[in-house]
Enzyme design. Structure first.
Site, PDB file in Angstrom:
ATOM      1  N   LYS A 229       0.387   3.374  -2.940  1.00 48.40           N
ATOM      2  CA  LYS A 229      -0.765   4.266  -3.121  1.00 48.40           C
ATOM      3  C   LYS A 229      -0.352   5.738  -3.146  1.00 48.40           C
ATOM      4  O   LYS A 229      -1.009   6.562  -3.763  1.00 48.40           O
ATOM      5  CB  LYS A 229      -1.801   4.017  -2.019  1.00 48.40           C
TER       6      LYS A 229
ATOM      7  N   VAL B 281       1.260  -3.643   3.968  1.00 46.23           N
ATOM      8  CA  VAL B 281       1.303  -4.919   4.694  1.00 46.23           C
ATOM      9  C   VAL B 281       2.577  -5.706   4.436  1.00 46.23           C
ATOM     10  O   VAL B 281       2.793  -6.762   5.036  1.00 46.23           O
ATOM     11  CB  VAL B 281       0.080  -5.825   4.393  1.00 46.23           C
TER      12      VAL B 281
ATOM     13  N   TYR C 275      -3.822  -2.402 -10.128  1.00 48.08           N
ATOM     14  CA  TYR C 275      -3.771  -2.354  -8.670  1.00 48.08           C
ATOM     15  C   TYR C 275      -2.932  -3.498  -8.100  1.00 48.08           C
ATOM     16  O   TYR C 275      -2.086  -3.294  -7.225  1.00 48.08           O
ATOM     17  CB  TYR C 275      -5.194  -2.374  -8.103  1.00 48.08           C
TER      18      TYR C 275
ATOM     19  N   TYR D 281      -4.178   2.966   7.752  1.00 46.57           N
ATOM     20  CA  TYR D 281      -5.371   2.164   8.014  1.00 46.57           C
ATOM     21  C   TYR D 281      -6.170   2.784   9.163  1.00 46.57           C
ATOM     22  O   TYR D 281      -6.262   3.992   9.271  1.00 46.57           O
ATOM     23  CB  TYR D 281      -4.997   0.699   8.290  1.00 46.57           C
TER      24      TYR D 281
ATOM     25  N   SER E  29       0.800  -1.236   0.000  1.00 49.40           N
ATOM     26  CA  SER E  29       0.000   0.000   0.000  1.00 49.40           C
ATOM     27  C   SER E  29       0.826   1.277   0.000  1.00 49.40           C
ATOM     28  O   SER E  29       0.273   2.360  -0.201  1.00 49.40           O
ATOM     29  CB  SER E  29      -0.937   0.022   1.208  1.00 49.40           C
TER      30      SER E  29
END
Lengths: 307, 307, 307, 307
Positions: free
Chosen positions: C71, C261, C191, C243, C68
């Site tokens: 992102k 992660v 993605y 998160y 992530s």
């Protein structure tokens, strides 16, 4: 099938279930002392047919706290007085969430999904408050329906009030949305008192009798509700009467039922009879464990089911 | 940049925004009469630097209802008294839902997500009630922080109590989960009164001064909070201080802010200054429309932002 | 403070945390084999200042799956290409729910709350697909930002695709609401591949350098983003980057961070430096357990924090 | 009441409702072209008694897309093959949320509330895929039940697949939770095809006949389901068969019903007859507007209701 045939059936059910008292699991409601100290070792069952015959077994004459079973009678009183207007800000759909959930109320702008979840019953109590002395009217109606004076256990009502924070949250939340017309405390006073009504299986089986008789009074035969209204109360009991186990009750028992955390369950066989079972130990869904089993046995033995 | 440089900046902001009063849209909070009758045609801005210099423009000396801005000060009082234990049953995460939502409380078993949503501030008030005379303590702290006596507008506090059904729902709901230790009415009395505190932009800019000075009193220099505690209050203001627009405030303004429905917003530039803007007309997110615009202009003109 | 001062600080952090590898708890992500077999006994930290000085300790040169963290870079690419239009159907608020929750999407009609929850990052990938060869563009940008070619671990990308049912659910759900313009499979291909990018702490600390330099390229000095855009990416990282622990990160660390992660976390000290920590074992919130601890130590030792 | 008495009743209902076609409101389902171009000016009604007598009126011989009515038959096939094991990862409670909601799935860890919401029907299709050629089996069963070959409208099935993003989301979401055993695309292929089955009112009234005959085949008399199983399907239809209007259907009609967005509704009068109504224009709850009215008239005229 005549009424006299039912006595052996109820005796059989009592014989089968009595040995399971204390061993079948389940626990009595513990949130107030007056309920927590009720012995779980009790089981009663009673019925009354449309033609007035009765049968009973076990602890059918022992009074217990009817709790949410009272919601059937407060709803009846409100429908009787208000007709279709009763439904103005109260829904009729199963909730799919816990009986005391606030989530549904928030997403549906304060309109309770049905009159049998706590929020809905509080909204019904609000309508009764607008109409007069709600507690007295409810007791009077119940007294007429079973031919005996009915009382409220004030200790239970008072404990409900002391611990009913979630119900107080529901009521204030609905008040914020404009769902309640009256003072929150006054409405909750009615609600907490109706939960504290004490009745026996025999009394409840008789009092609910108008639901299997197209709305006619079980003793007097005069109309309590219209035929359509009575049918609709039955429909609500079947779809919404047993907390988040309504589907399971319909699936396994197939009768309109209304349960309470005191361990009582009232069931209706339309055009035939009304039935009340009671055993204080509850299962995980908040319904009487042996009461539920008793209804399953009754349906197995008699083949009675609406489906 | 010295404090004297700020006066022309605040004057410019006042010049730019004043013509928009009454034409920029937005509406004053209408849920209680005392707020509904406040003229929207007001705008004030004031700041105070770490070194004690001040600047102000517009209606910076007009008292207004600080409402949720009070949550910064009640939190400060509770942290000061309880330290880390303050956080035992209160979270620190943004809520992602409306400031007065009950949904989050239900899914997270009565633990409010943070001390700036209403539920969280009510939980903070509960802790203050356990500690003593919460209203008096809060007024005393504010008085010391800005060097002048501070008062509660009793009409506002009383109206809050009369109409605060949703807050009453939140409080009872938390009580049901064991999040509150004290009597619900007593806790809400504190909460409704803190919302009714009246202060000016100048007073708030001064009172919040410990937040840009590593926790040290803006006037006395003595510790109000530890450095880490002050930094953490700032972090909470940035992530949770402006209802469901916290992301947008961080994105466009980039300063820790706490807003109230009275139209006030307190902002912190760490190690530099504290700032208070006020204009009663609110945008759709419940934040002051021109207050927000003023903060954007301030950041544009000064380049100050934590990012 | 000059860059040469940082090396001993990073060494100290490495010294303090290395003995905790394997004993501090946490578990590596297990949902795909390529991540599950990564040894948890690794810890790396690297930083790069605005003026180009670097420091590193531990396993800072070991490539890991950035997951992530990607992102941040896909968002940067999309903002660079689309400007404000990037935000047309993507929000900027913290979500208050799990990073892969569908509930928020349902209640907000398919608009993801922010670009860092999975749904938001998938929506960003959709915009990149509309613009051209998204995977190649992303790798090219990363290669330019750290001055070295960057690759995708195809085994990881392929495993993501095989097991990504929930992401597939999110994408189809957004497609149902009209949030995605392109074919769901094509968007998810981008993605899943961006999640499989492999980089080292040293590379990430360098690549993210534009975020502490008002948007200017860490090596070339040319604009990657405008100053306001860079500041806003930082704001999003702080409010939404870790998160459902964003509040806790702001509270304890006080820096814009983005975690993955794979155990990596990129952090920004505006106007000073960018930092990357990595350790594969994750805590209950899905953030690197020792990575988080390393950032707390870094903040304690340097006093750097935006608050 | 003998079957011959029903023909005039159905004629009366047709006479009363036909003038309302095109003026009563409602709209045909528009999400796929093949449904959007169906003329709303159609109304059909047909019934078949336990003893095999039939009655029909209006467009009772016109084939239409049965859509979700197919869920009754796929459930029957799965129960027949799997018995109680059918319910291992599928619930039996009303959902209280929209038929295609993902929220319930998220909070209940991927277990659909009942087999009649889309998620539940997809889970049933998954079980059928495990058992063999699900589409062929379903068509074969329907053909036997109504004594005529039954076909799938491939244009409808294909359009469902092209636009079924939300169903694809539901399926992937359940796959993520382990509720589905088979490949998502294969399961959805069955689901989209069962929605595309075309049948007439007459065929459906006959095919559903086992539900009023304690599970016995309407033509052959052999067991399709056991008596208890048939009763339970009826219970599910009553509590969950008409989307989020199940309570309203129970309240106003009082019969087990299953509706589809093609405008068809199958209803059961246990021990008496099965009934099918069809009219393509839907009300806000997704149920056939005149179909619903027809069922209300039927119940009024015949007094038939389970309550």
């Amino acid at each position: 099938m005549r009424a006299m045939d039912f006595q052996p059936i109820l005796d059989e059910i009592d014989d089968e279930l009595r040995p399971m008292l204390g061993t079948a699991g389940g626990t009595v409601a513990r949130y107030i002392p007056a309920l927590a100290r009720v012995s779980p070792l009790q089981f009663g069952i009673a019925l009354r047919t449309c033609s007035g015959e009765t049968a009973a077994a076990g602890d059918a004459a022992v009074p217990f706290s009817i709790q949410s079973v009272s919601k059937v009678f407060s709803l009846t009183l409100a429908i009787k007085a208000l007709g279709e207007a009763m439904w103005d800000r109260i829904g009729r759909e199963p909730s799919g969430t816990a009986f005391n959930s606030l989530v549904q109320l928030e997403s549906e702008r304060g309109i309770p999904r049905n009159p049998f979840i706590n929020a809905g019953a509080i909204a019904v109590a609000d309508r009764l408050v607008s109409l007069g002395d709600a507690k007295a009217e409810l007791l009077a109606m119940l007294g007429r329906l079973c031919g005996e004076p009915i009382h409220i256990d004030e200790e239970v009502a008072s404990s409900e009030a002391d611990t009913g924070f979630r119900n107080r949250a529901l009521a204030n939340f609905m008040k914020a949305f404009g769902t309640l017309d009256n003072d929150v405390d006054e409405v909750l006073d009615v609600y907490f008192h109706q939960c504290g009504i004490a009745m026996t299986c025999e009394q409840l089986a008789c009092a609910a009798g108008y639901l299997c008789r197209d709305g006619r009074h079980p003793l007097a035969g005069t109309p309590v509700l219209s035929k359509a209204q009575a049918r609709r109360v039955n429909a609500l009991m079947l779809t919404c009467g047993t907390y988040d186990a309504a589907g399971e009750f319909a699936f396994r028992i197939g009768l309109p039922c209304k349960s309470g955390v005191g361990g009582g369950i009232v069931a209706v066989v339309p055009d035939r009879l009304t039935l009340c079972v009671w055993s204080p130990a509850l299962d995980a869904t908040g319904n009487s464990l042996l009461g539920r089993r008793a209804l399953e046995l009754f349906v197995e033995k008699t083949g009675m089911s609406v489906f």
